[in-house]
Design a protein around this motif. Structure first.
Motif, PDB file in Angstrom:
ATOM      1  N   GLU B 104       0.866  -1.183   0.000  1.00  0.00           N
ATOM      2  CA  GLU B 104       0.000   0.000   0.000  1.00  0.00           C
ATOM      3  C   GLU B 104       0.894   1.222   0.000  1.00  0.00           C
ATOM      4  O   GLU B 104       1.700   1.410   0.908  1.00  0.00           O
ATOM      5  N   ASP B 105       0.739   2.038  -1.000  1.00  0.00           N
ATOM      6  CA  ASP B 105       1.609   3.207  -1.137  1.00  0.00           C
ATOM      7  C   ASP B 105       0.939   4.493  -0.662  1.00  0.00           C
ATOM      8  O   ASP B 105      -0.257   4.689  -0.858  1.00  0.00           O
ATOM      9  N   TYR B 106       1.732   5.330  -0.060  1.00  0.00           N
ATOM     10  CA  TYR B 106       1.295   6.692   0.289  1.00  0.00           C
ATOM     11  C   TYR B 106       2.283   7.659  -0.355  1.00  0.00           C
ATOM     12  O   TYR B 106       3.461   7.328  -0.531  1.00  0.00           O
ATOM     13  N   ASN B 107       1.805   8.838  -0.680  1.00  0.00           N
ATOM     14  CA  ASN B 107       2.686   9.860  -1.255  1.00  0.00           C
ATOM     15  C   ASN B 107       3.121  10.793  -0.151  1.00  0.00           C
ATOM     16  O   ASN B 107       2.371  11.668   0.254  1.00  0.00           O
ATOM     17  N   VAL B 108       4.340  10.569   0.313  1.00  0.00           N
ATOM     18  CA  VAL B 108       4.739  11.222   1.550  1.00  0.00           C
ATOM     19  C   VAL B 108       5.845  12.253   1.346  1.00  0.00           C
ATOM     20  O   VAL B 108       6.632  12.177   0.399  1.00  0.00           O
ATOM     21  N   TYR B 109       5.878  13.194   2.251  1.00  0.00           N
ATOM     22  CA  TYR B 109       6.757  14.352   2.160  1.00  0.00           C
ATOM     23  C   TYR B 109       8.082  14.013   2.843  1.00  0.00           C
ATOM     24  O   TYR B 109       8.139  13.821   4.055  1.00  0.00           O
ATOM     25  N   SER B 349       5.775   5.901  -0.915  1.00  0.00           N
ATOM     26  CA  SER B 349       6.429   5.007   0.038  1.00  0.00           C
ATOM     27  C   SER B 349       5.466   3.874   0.347  1.00  0.00           C
ATOM     28  O   SER B 349       4.272   4.099   0.537  1.00  0.00           O
ATOM     29  N   ALA B 350       6.012   2.661   0.416  1.00  0.00           N
ATOM     30  CA  ALA B 350       5.133   1.487   0.545  1.00  0.00           C
ATOM     31  C   ALA B 350       5.146   0.912   1.946  1.00  0.00           C
ATOM     32  O   ALA B 350       6.189   0.775   2.570  1.00  0.00           O
ATOM     33  N   ASN B 351       3.952   0.552   2.437  1.00  0.00           N
ATOM     34  CA  ASN B 351       3.840  -0.444   3.490  1.00  0.00           C
ATOM     35  C   ASN B 351       3.640  -1.786   2.810  1.00  0.00           C
ATOM     36  O   ASN B 351       2.953  -1.872   1.792  1.00  0.00           O
ATOM     37  N   VAL B 352       4.242  -2.826   3.359  1.00  0.00           N
ATOM     38  CA  VAL B 352       3.925  -4.176   2.882  1.00  0.00           C
ATOM     39  C   VAL B 352       3.092  -4.853   3.960  1.00  0.00           C
ATOM     40  O   VAL B 352       3.482  -4.866   5.139  1.00  0.00           O
ATOM     41  N   GLY B 403      -1.610 -26.839   6.836  1.00  0.00           N
ATOM     42  CA  GLY B 403      -2.921 -27.162   7.407  1.00  0.00           C
ATOM     43  C   GLY B 403      -2.853 -27.606   8.862  1.00  0.00           C
ATOM     44  O   GLY B 403      -3.800 -28.193   9.388  1.00  0.00           O
ATOM     45  N   LYS B 404      -1.755 -27.310   9.520  1.00  0.00           N
ATOM     46  CA  LYS B 404      -1.607 -27.752  10.913  1.00  0.00           C
ATOM     47  C   LYS B 404      -2.162 -26.758  11.924  1.00  0.00           C
ATOM     48  O   LYS B 404      -2.342 -27.085  13.089  1.00  0.00           O
ATOM     49  N   TRP B 405      -2.352 -25.558  11.465  1.00  0.00           N
ATOM     50  CA  TRP B 405      -2.752 -24.525  12.417  1.00  0.00           C
ATOM     51  C   TRP B 405      -3.384 -23.356  11.678  1.00  0.00           C
ATOM     52  O   TRP B 405      -3.033 -23.050  10.544  1.00  0.00           O
ATOM     53  N   ARG B 406      -4.346 -22.754  12.330  1.00  0.00           N
ATOM     54  CA  ARG B 406      -4.892 -21.470  11.881  1.00  0.00           C
ATOM     55  C   ARG B 406      -5.299 -20.730  13.132  1.00  0.00           C
ATOM     56  O   ARG B 406      -5.935 -21.284  14.020  1.00  0.00           O
ATOM     57  N   PRO B 407      -4.902 -19.470  13.262  1.00  0.00           N
ATOM     58  CA  PRO B 407      -5.215 -18.769  14.513  1.00  0.00           C
ATOM     59  C   PRO B 407      -6.713 -18.541  14.681  1.00  0.00           C
ATOM     60  O   PRO B 407      -7.448 -18.463  13.707  1.00  0.00           O
ATOM     61  N   ARG B 408      -7.137 -18.438  15.931  1.00  0.00           N
ATOM     62  CA  ARG B 408      -8.528 -18.087  16.232  1.00  0.00           C
ATOM     63  C   ARG B 408      -8.864 -16.711  15.662  1.00  0.00           C
ATOM     64  O   ARG B 408      -9.876 -16.523  15.023  1.00  0.00           O
ATOM     65  N   ARG B 409      -7.965 -15.759  15.906  1.00  0.00           N
ATOM     66  CA  ARG B 409      -8.159 -14.386  15.419  1.00  0.00           C
ATOM     67  C   ARG B 409      -7.244 -14.128  14.231  1.00  0.00           C
ATOM     68  O   ARG B 409      -6.265 -14.851  14.034  1.00  0.00           O
ATOM     69  N   SER B 410      -7.525 -13.094  13.477  1.00  0.00           N
ATOM     70  CA  SER B 410      -6.673 -12.772  12.336  1.00  0.00           C
ATOM     71  C   SER B 410      -5.373 -12.121  12.807  1.00  0.00           C
ATOM     72  O   SER B 410      -5.351 -11.421  13.822  1.00  0.00           O
ATOM     73  N   ILE B 411      -4.324 -12.395  12.059  1.00  0.00           N
ATOM     74  CA  ILE B 411      -3.037 -11.757  12.342  1.00  0.00           C
ATOM     75  C   ILE B 411      -2.668 -10.887  11.142  1.00  0.00           C
ATOM     76  O   ILE B 411      -2.771 -11.327  10.000  1.00  0.00           O
ATOM     77  N   ILE B 412      -2.295  -9.656  11.432  1.00  0.00           N
ATOM     78  CA  ILE B 412      -1.858  -8.742  10.372  1.00  0.00           C
ATOM     79  C   ILE B 412      -0.393  -8.403  10.624  1.00  0.00           C
ATOM     80  O   ILE B 412      -0.022  -8.012  11.729  1.00  0.00           O
ATOM     81  N   PHE B 413       0.427  -8.601   9.596  1.00  0.00           N
ATOM     82  CA  PHE B 413       1.833  -8.190   9.683  1.00  0.00           C
ATOM     83  C   PHE B 413       2.019  -6.916   8.856  1.00  0.00           C
ATOM     84  O   PHE B 413       1.516  -6.819   7.744  1.00  0.00           O
ATOM     85  N   GLY B 414       2.727  -5.965   9.419  1.00  0.00           N
ATOM     86  CA  GLY B 414       2.971  -4.718   8.706  1.00  0.00           C
ATOM     87  C   GLY B 414       4.454  -4.416   8.620  1.00  0.00           C
ATOM     88  O   GLY B 414       5.149  -4.402   9.635  1.00  0.00           O
ATOM     89  N   SER B 415       4.924  -4.208   7.399  1.00  0.00           N
ATOM     90  CA  SER B 415       6.306  -3.767   7.194  1.00  0.00           C
ATOM     91  C   SER B 415       6.219  -2.312   6.745  1.00  0.00           C
ATOM     92  O   SER B 415       5.954  -2.010   5.585  1.00  0.00           O
ATOM     93  N   TRP B 416       6.404  -1.405   7.708  1.00  0.00           N
ATOM     94  CA  TRP B 416       6.096   0.010   7.465  1.00  0.00           C
ATOM     95  C   TRP B 416       7.184   0.730   6.681  1.00  0.00           C
ATOM     96  O   TRP B 416       8.365   0.464   6.866  1.00  0.00           O
ATOM     97  N   GLY B 417       6.769   1.661   5.861  1.00  0.00           N
ATOM     98  CA  GLY B 417       7.711   2.492   5.116  1.00  0.00           C
ATOM     99  C   GLY B 417       7.978   3.807   5.826  1.00  0.00           C
ATOM    100  O   GLY B 417       7.174   4.271   6.631  1.00  0.00           O
ATOM    101  N   ALA B 418       9.108   4.398   5.512  1.00  0.00           N
ATOM    102  CA  ALA B 418       9.442   5.788   5.899  1.00  0.00           C
ATOM    103  C   ALA B 418       9.279   6.076   7.391  1.00  0.00           C
ATOM    104  O   ALA B 418       8.912   7.180   7.777  1.00  0.00           O
ATOM    105  N   GLU B 419       9.597   5.098   8.218  1.00  0.00           N
ATOM    106  CA  GLU B 419       9.554   5.348   9.658  1.00  0.00           C
ATOM    107  C   GLU B 419      10.597   6.352  10.068  1.00  0.00           C
ATOM    108  O   GLU B 419      10.405   7.172  10.954  1.00  0.00           O
TER     109      GLU B 419
END
Lengths: 740, 740
Positions: B104-109, B349-352, B403-419
């Motif tokens: 996901e890209d943002y146009n950042v200053y 700048s991209a977040n993955v 197929g051995k596991w799936r979490p009860r809740r969703s997991i989101i991983f974020g690789s942030w840009g321009a920190e």
């Protein structure tokens, strides 16, 4: 041997059968269905709805109203306290009451006239001789009007003070009215007389002060309230019209909630801003008067003829300018003088709260509320609503006490205090319980004035409530007709929906006219406001004529507003039906695609009114268009998920998930920083606005301002508001999309 | 006959048995348990935790790091783009990847130096002859430092411009430093040289400008970063210490998120404020330099001896005043000149993003994130964290794919840009998905620099996360020891808890040092920041010495920070364990009574520091005390409800209800209007503050300000902040109380 074999086989067969039966019924399977499975999948019971509609009784409502209106019950007066006790008694009744009921007090900032030293409005000649005095009380037609607890008509929050000057007629007291007037008359030092309507109460004084006006009178013109009728023989008690001495009281403030504790619940120790920092109240002495007295003043004024739009219902030509009285008048060269003795007090005001605990999802709330305080006896405003609420709680409470019913979700009833002073009780409640209510409230139903008139239902609300309002109103008969409330409604107020064709028109909650405001605007809780209303072909009255006067009594209500109380009953049935559906339905009856339709309607208006102007300045509306499209797409997708589900058979967590999406939809439109100048307005779609274009308020106001000034900085604000509303709509769409 | 009877009985007995068995097992009961009942009641599987800990591999982490640090990858450069592709490839791997991954890209200053025209710092004599030039690049010990993609050291967001003046040493550039200096030296027209620490980067220049300073140099003093060591033979590549030419780059801004789009996601069409309205960036040219060059300047300065607290690691006495060089110096009567050519650019700048869909509650998110961009090769900052994140996703992804596991809740991983430019990627993400994330996120786990040093775990977080951090750290062995991470941790950082006795000290997230800030401060999402850290008895370095320099490389990390990558592995195991517990536990492992303890601790500090002063001015702290008591009482009550429940056997809506209370607890402390001057700080307990008292930030800062000025209006602000925090705590308590 055969016999033995047969016997053996028989024994075996019997034993096998017994065994099978034993095995099947007597031994509990480890995996048999837990009890809660059934409860969790339970949907709304149409039998309960039917019973509710049957039980809701017009005579009970009538008797509630009689009890509630025995004495004047202005906020924090002994009469108000009596209604607190009455509500508590009813809600704590062991046979017809709720699970629990209690009071919650806030220490709120109120404004009252001085009983010992009433406000005075006089005409005084140059030697200070009083030539004329405006009446201090409304004329008594019944002993009720003579009750010493009837508060003198006044403008709450008008400062005390004395003002004297030449009188000018300033139409509705809008900025444009004063501007027009000021072009030919020097307004400095004058007293302005204005009529109700067109501008908020305090706005009339705030605008005036900018032009140097030193005092403001406000009256109700017979054209605006009485369909032109001013003759006493044709007004109440002879009809529903306002008697000549009737005066609309009111709170003269713009912001809602306790004025000293913005965003904080007004508890004893709470920080209070200095009085000088209160905004939105009259800076100059202000007083409302009856049209009888207004006539005596306005028809004596000097000047050229005022514009046609300024003319009212008196049998004289309203004059433009002067200032002061015409030379031929007995008031010639006299001034008008205001002596205002209002004072402010911090007093405890109670909300009365009552609850029915939900059986399956107690942590989901449907809130139903109305204020309890009135200006005088308040038969219509607000007791017609309270009488209906008490009848709903009686019927539901009885079913609960008899063990026949318990809602899936919790129901909270609120009887708010001090609404007339600016929605104070409900606002403080939403401030104190902000997080809890934000997280858990499915919807808020407001029934304040339940019957303005007996022609038709009127409902306003978030677009997602349209469906449940229609469902409920189709199940209730319209009084005095052979058709349903729905079929009657569509005859009076309708619109053409791209999706449904001709349907009743559900209004939007864009203002702060009653206690729904803190819920929809501050908390972003899906809200509704329900009442019975006028046939507009029969009257053009701004509001029912006895509004905020000493004539809003049980006698008035039962003779002229709703004889037989069948419209009250229709409102009770419709609102009660909506309430039970929201509380009991497995899938919340809130429709997100109907929200999409409203956003599309707003977008169309915005494009029509603003796109060319914005493009001209280099600002594209494409991102807003995309956001609305995305919202529509996401709503369609969620509707498909709902259609393809069998919620009663699937995990209750699925219904909960979808319901959370629907419940929180309005929350997604909140932006606490979007309108820094508008107190507690956070909903970027429904916030109040000055623009007349029925579209996104921030954008509309900003574009119109930029057009007016032509300033680059103002066009930038328009762009900013375009981005704010775009992000809010896209953000809301994301909440409707696949949950992950 | 006996035989027959016996046979008959036997037949009967067998038949009965068969029948019972048939009846019990073969005939499906109409009310048998639906399949989802089991799923909904599933708790965290300790076997999965065990497998996770076993699979998390130090060598895999090492190889991740090697790959991530091949080239410099400053935000939006080709190197950054290469890491985007690398992350996507890994997260889309059919055998070890996630359910889905995207960018996901943002146009950042952003702000960059000019490659063709590097920034220059020189000493020039009165005839403008250059006597000395500060190095433009750090010295190369390996080819890595010579990579043309190594960005010149600079102060991002420093304006371009030329400044020339006499040099003064201004300690850390705090307001108090300049004030002290200005008492004897006229600072107008001077260039200030300051050392890192004590004041935010941009603060050093913002403060300076108030005193008329025209340019600022910033360097890292050997005392602050190298435990006093400045000799090149003892610094990297000979040790972990910073070489003399090393320069700490950095973003010189105060607010986080894209500076042109406050509160709005930086999309193409988003409204951008005019550059002149950006706040919190240097108003005058500013440039960081190495201590080698700083030495050459500082030790030549004129003046009296600076105070002891101002002295640093050079073998000369730091001077106070001047301004300019001493008369005996070869720089005598020379100026220092800054020629800064930075320029600003809006760049994509991209977040993955990568997700694993939850099986039971997909609409509940556990988010795990770290930024991806570095200043140079960024081996430690941030790639040590990314290497850990990739190892966690490999292990979890593999279990999902198999197929051995799936979490009860969703997991989101974020690789942030321009920190590095101000937490931009994560901030824009929270702005764009504000509502969705607010409604659904259980917790955010941040692992940025995963290993500062290899002595001990360090964790900060909301108090409610203490328990799960302890549980996880007890299950992981501390590298180089025979004890658990927990037992090792308690030796280095501990505190005495009224409830638990001696326990490891979990810090509070009161600043904005990494991407947790938008989650905890803006969204009120319960957050954690986890890393391996120093033995403070071994070093007093402000941070690991190669921080933000060209020496933060794979070589440096693998030789001096974590040889063998076992500390990385310990962090992966601890953070991964926490992640799976948050995702899989039936009851969320978030403890509200631990939150009560922290509030009590803050209250004690507030009472100790402020009560006498407040009482003196007529303000009581009783309501705050009551609110904290109420919170404790409500937390105890909820804990009792949990203790008395058997969540696996009861309706899943009960676990959901309690979990919602726990999940939303931090949200209840948000007040978007509490700190209008602090961008996106809305959490009234953990917001940043200037006061040194470890207590409620709004109250502490307001009281200290009021004490300083003695103004009534400032004491009123203190009262206001007392009410704000009181209402927030009471409001949070209400959410823990009985749900109705």
């Amino acid at each position: 041997m055969l016999k033995e074999v047969l016997l053996g086989l028989l024994t075996g067969a019997v034993a096998l059968t017994v065994g099978i039966l034993l095995g099947h019924f007597a031994i509990n399977k480890g995996t048999s269905e837990p009890e809660w499975v059934q409860d969790a999948s339970q949907d709304v019971d149409e039998g309960i709805i039917k019973k509710l509609l049957e039980e809701l009784d017009n005579i009970q409502i009538q008797e509630n109203l009689r009890e509630l209106t025995k004495v004047p019950h202005m906020a924090t007066t002994p009469g108000d306290e009596a209604t607190v006790e009455f509500m508590l008694k009813r809600w704590r009744d062991p046979e017809t009451g709720l699970d629990n009921a209690w009071r919650e007090d806030y220490n709120v900032y109120l404004s009252f006239p001085n009983k010992a030293n009433p406000n005075k409005v006089t005409v005084v000649d140059p030697s200070d001789k009083v030539l004329f005095t405006v009446r201090e009380r409304e004329k008594a037609y019944y002993p009720e009007q003579d009750d010493p607890e009837v508060v003198q008509p006044y403008a709450a929050y008008s400062p005390a003070g004395n003002a004297k000057g030449k009188l000018v007629y300033a139409n509705q007291g809008k900025m444009s009215d004063y501007a027009l007037l000021n072009a030919t008359v020097d307004l400095r030092g004058t007293i302005a007389i204005t009529r109700y309507g067109g501008e908020g109460r305090s706005g009339k004084a705030i605008n005036a002060e900018k032009y140097g006006v030193v005092g403001v009178l406000v009256y109700t013109d017979p054209n605006d309230i009485n369909d032109g009728i001013s003759d006493e023989s044709k007004t109440y008690p002879h009809s529903w019209y306002l008697p000549p001495s009737g005066v609309e009281r009111g709170s003269y403030n713009i912001d809602f909630g306790d004025l000293l504790t913005p965003y904080l619940a007004a508890k004893e120790d709470t920080y209070r801003i200095p009085k000088e920092k209160i905004r939105g109240i009259p800076p100059i002495p202000t007083q409302p008067i009856g049209f009888e007295d207004a006539y005596a003043l306005i028809c004596e004024l000097d000047g050229t003829d005022a514009p046609a739009a300024w003319q009212g219902g008196f049998n004289c030509t309203y004059k433009f300018g002067g200032p002061g009285f015409k030379s031929t008048s007995h008031f010639n060269s006299s001034d008008v003088q205001l002596n205002i003795y209002n004072s402010e007090e911090i007093k405890p005001s109670a909300n009365v709260m009552g609850i029915i605990r939900g059986s399956v999802e107690p942590d989901r709330y449907v809130i139903y509320g109305n204020h309890r305080d009135s200006w005088v006896h308040g038969a219509i405003d607000p007791s017609s609503g309270t009488a209906v609420m008490l009848e709903i709680t009686r019927v539901l409470g009885t079913m609960v006490k008899e063990g026949k019913w318990r809602p899936r979700r919790s129901i909270i009833f609120g009887s708010w205090g001090a609404e007339e002073f600016g929605l104070i009780g409900s606002a403080e409640y939403t401030e104190e319980y902000f997080s809890k209510l934000s997280e858990r409230t499915v919807a808020y139903i407001n029934v304040d004035i339940s019957v303005f008139a007996n022609a038709t239902l009127r409902a306003s609300g978030s677009p997602s409530t349209q469906g449940v309002l229609f469902t409920a109103s189709k199940q209730v008969g319209a009084p005095g007709t052979t058709v349903s409330v729905y079929d009657n409604w569509i005859k009076y107020y309708n619109r053409s929906s791209p999706n449904y064709g001709l349907i009743p028109n559900v209004g939007f909650l864009t203002g702060a006219g009653s206690d729904y405001a803190p819920f929809i605007h501050y908390l972003g809780i899906t809200s509704m406001d329900i009442s019975y209303y006028y046939d507009r072909s029969q009257t053009k009255a701004r509001i029912y004529p006895a509004y905020h006067t000493a004539y809003d009594t049980f006698d008035y209500a039962s003779k002229y507003i709703d004889p037989g109380f069948t419209s009250h009953q229709a409102v009770a049935r419709t609102a009660g039906n909506v309430l039970v559906r929201l509380a009991d339905s497995l899938l919340l009856p809130l429709n997100c695609s109907d929200y999409a339709e409203s956003l599309e309607q707003y977008l169309d208006e915005a494009v029509k009114a603003f796109e060319a102007k914005l493009i001209n300045i280099g600002i594209s509306m494409d991102s807003l268009k995309n956001a609305v499209q995305l919202f529509r797409k996401s709503a369609t997708k969620l509707d498909a998920v709902i259609r393809d589900s069998n919620l009663a058979k699937e995990t209750p967590l699925k219904a909960r998930r979808i319901n959370d999406q629907l419940m929180l939809l309005d929350r997604a439109f909140l932006d606490p920083l979007a309108f820094p100048e508008k107190y507690a307005f956070r909903h970027v779609i429904w916030a109040s606005k000055s623009s007349g274009v029925p579209t996104f308020p921030g954008l509309a106001d900003a574009v119109e301002k930029a057009e007016g000034t032509g300033l680059k900085a103002d066009w930038e604000q328009a762009h900013k508001h375009l981005s704010i509303v775009t992000q809010a709509i896209a953000g809301a769409a994301h909440t409707l999309d696949d949950v992950i």
